[in-house]
Design an enzyme around this catalytic site. Structure first.
Site, PDB file in Angstrom:
ATOM      1  N   ASP A  29     -36.776 -19.556  47.518  1.00 34.53           N
ATOM      2  CA  ASP A  29     -36.792 -19.690  48.980  1.00 34.53           C
ATOM      3  C   ASP A  29     -35.413 -19.332  49.516  1.00 34.53           C
ATOM      4  OD1 ASP A  29     -36.657 -20.903  51.680  1.00 34.53           O
ATOM      5  OD2 ASP A  29     -38.601 -21.750  51.142  1.00 34.53           O
ATOM      6  N   ILE A  30     -35.382 -18.515  50.549  1.00 31.91           N
ATOM      7  CA  ILE A  30     -34.111 -18.009  51.069  1.00 31.91           C
ATOM      8  C   ILE A  30     -33.337 -19.089  51.843  1.00 31.91           C
ATOM      9  CG2 ILE A  30     -34.819 -17.099  53.330  1.00 31.91           C
ATOM     10  CD1 ILE A  30     -32.751 -15.234  50.678  1.00 31.91           C
ATOM     11  N   GLU A  89     -44.648 -21.673  58.811  1.00 30.87           N
ATOM     12  CA  GLU A  89     -43.872 -20.510  59.229  1.00 30.87           C
ATOM     13  C   GLU A  89     -44.525 -19.190  58.804  1.00 30.87           C
ATOM     14  OE1 GLU A  89     -39.536 -18.794  58.016  1.00 30.87           O
ATOM     15  OE2 GLU A  89     -39.716 -20.972  58.044  1.00 30.87           O
ATOM     16  N   HIS A  94     -48.505 -20.201  50.114  1.00 32.79           N
ATOM     17  CA  HIS A  94     -47.376 -20.341  49.183  1.00 32.79           C
ATOM     18  C   HIS A  94     -47.186 -21.796  48.844  1.00 32.79           C
ATOM     19  CE1 HIS A  94     -45.870 -20.308  53.349  1.00 32.79           C
ATOM     20  NE2 HIS A  94     -44.939 -21.164  52.947  1.00 32.79           N
ATOM     21  N   HIS A  96     -44.468 -24.543  47.587  1.00 30.58           N
ATOM     22  CA  HIS A  96     -43.047 -24.843  47.410  1.00 30.58           C
ATOM     23  C   HIS A  96     -42.876 -25.691  46.147  1.00 30.58           C
ATOM     24  CE1 HIS A  96     -41.560 -23.972  51.639  1.00 30.58           C
ATOM     25  NE2 HIS A  96     -42.849 -24.106  51.896  1.00 30.58           N
TER      26      HIS A  96
HETATM   27  P1  5GP Z   1     -43.614 -22.678  55.536  1.00 28.87           P
HETATM   28  O1  5GP Z   1     -44.485 -21.530  55.989  1.00 28.87           O
HETATM   29  O2  5GP Z   1     -44.026 -23.209  54.182  1.00 28.87           O
HETATM   30  O3  5GP Z   1     -43.514 -23.773  56.560  1.00 28.87           O
HETATM   31  O4  5GP Z   1     -42.132 -22.110  55.387  1.00 28.87           O
HETATM   32  C1  5GP Z   1     -41.905 -20.827  54.862  1.00 28.87           C
HETATM   33  C2  5GP Z   1     -40.785 -20.865  53.843  1.00 28.87           C
HETATM   34  O5  5GP Z   1     -40.537 -19.537  53.433  1.00 28.87           O
HETATM   35  C3  5GP Z   1     -39.468 -21.430  54.382  1.00 28.87           C
HETATM   36  O6  5GP Z   1     -38.981 -22.411  53.475  1.00 28.87           O
HETATM   37  C4  5GP Z   1     -38.561 -20.208  54.454  1.00 28.87           C
HETATM   38  O7  5GP Z   1     -37.212 -20.488  54.148  1.00 28.87           O
HETATM   39  C5  5GP Z   1     -39.172 -19.259  53.444  1.00 28.87           C
HETATM   40  N1  5GP Z   1     -39.030 -17.860  53.819  1.00 28.87           N
HETATM   41  C6  5GP Z   1     -39.357 -17.307  55.013  1.00 28.87           C
HETATM   42  N2  5GP Z   1     -39.118 -15.979  55.015  1.00 28.87           N
HETATM   43  C7  5GP Z   1     -38.594 -15.706  53.786  1.00 28.87           C
HETATM   44  C8  5GP Z   1     -38.134 -14.485  53.189  1.00 28.87           C
HETATM   45  O8  5GP Z   1     -38.144 -13.412  53.779  1.00 28.87           O
HETATM   46  N3  5GP Z   1     -37.676 -14.567  51.900  1.00 28.87           N
HETATM   47  C9  5GP Z   1     -37.663 -15.760  51.220  1.00 28.87           C
HETATM   48  N4  5GP Z   1     -37.194 -15.738  49.946  1.00 28.87           N
HETATM   49  N5  5GP Z   1     -38.094 -16.924  51.757  1.00 28.87           N
HETATM   50  C10 5GP Z   1     -38.541 -16.896  53.027  1.00 28.87           C
END
Ligand code: 5GP
Length: 134
Positions: A29-30, A89, A94, A96
């Site tokens: 995760d970035i 987001e 995905h 975690h």
């Molecule tokens: P969620 O959709 O689970 O709420 O959050 C999305 C997760 O993906 C976040 O923790 C965010 O930091 C990560 N994320 C979003 N865009 C990118 C990306 O382009 N590259 C990476 N490696 N992680 C990402």
């Protein structure tokens, strides 16, 4: 249109890869909660919600994530690897995987770690090596 995670799994957008198979892809995760925070995705379906996946993809994803969690546990000092699905987001399923020393490490409201490219590379390399040695 392909999601950002489909493009990451295809190598069209760079990522710090920790493991892959024909069907699944794991990368750091970035914006990590802690060092070693990893995301695991299916390559061939962009279903937004994990429980909308077909059974084969769902079960395969969980099995693959379990192996990645084993590699994280071997490579990153932690008590256990926490598992979370948010999807607030990015609309592409995905999982975690978060190495935890305490319950608070899995609080997604925590400030995120700022790591250098070198640190990301080192962490991904350690987890990838552990994955290959499973
Ligand atoms: P969620 O959709 O689970 O709420 O959050 C999305 C997760 O993906 C976040 O923790 C965010 O930091 C990560 N994320 C979003 N865009 C990118 C990306 O382009 N590259 C990476 N490696 N992680 C990402």
């Amino acid at each position: 249109m392909a999601t950002i995670f489909t493009k990451i799994a295809a190598g069209e957008i760079p990522s710090y890869k920790v493991a892959e198979s024909d069907d699944f892809y794991a990368f750091l995760d970035i914006n990590p909660l802690v060092e070693g925070h990893t995301l695991v995705i299916p390559r061939h379906t962009e279903a937004d919600y994990i429980f909308d996946l077909d059974s084969e993809t769902y079960l395969g994803l969980m099995e693959f994530a379990g192996k990645v969690a084993g590699a994280i546990k071997a490579a990153i000092p932690c008590k256990r690897v926490g598992v979370a699905v948010l999807g607030m987001e990015v609309p592409h399923t995905h999982i975690h995987l978060v190495p935890m020393s305490s319950e608070g490490d899995l609080n997604f409201s925590n400030p995120k770690k700022e790591l250098s490219a070198e640190q990301f590379k080192d962490i991904a390399g350690r987890i990838a090596e552990a994955f290959n040695n499973l």
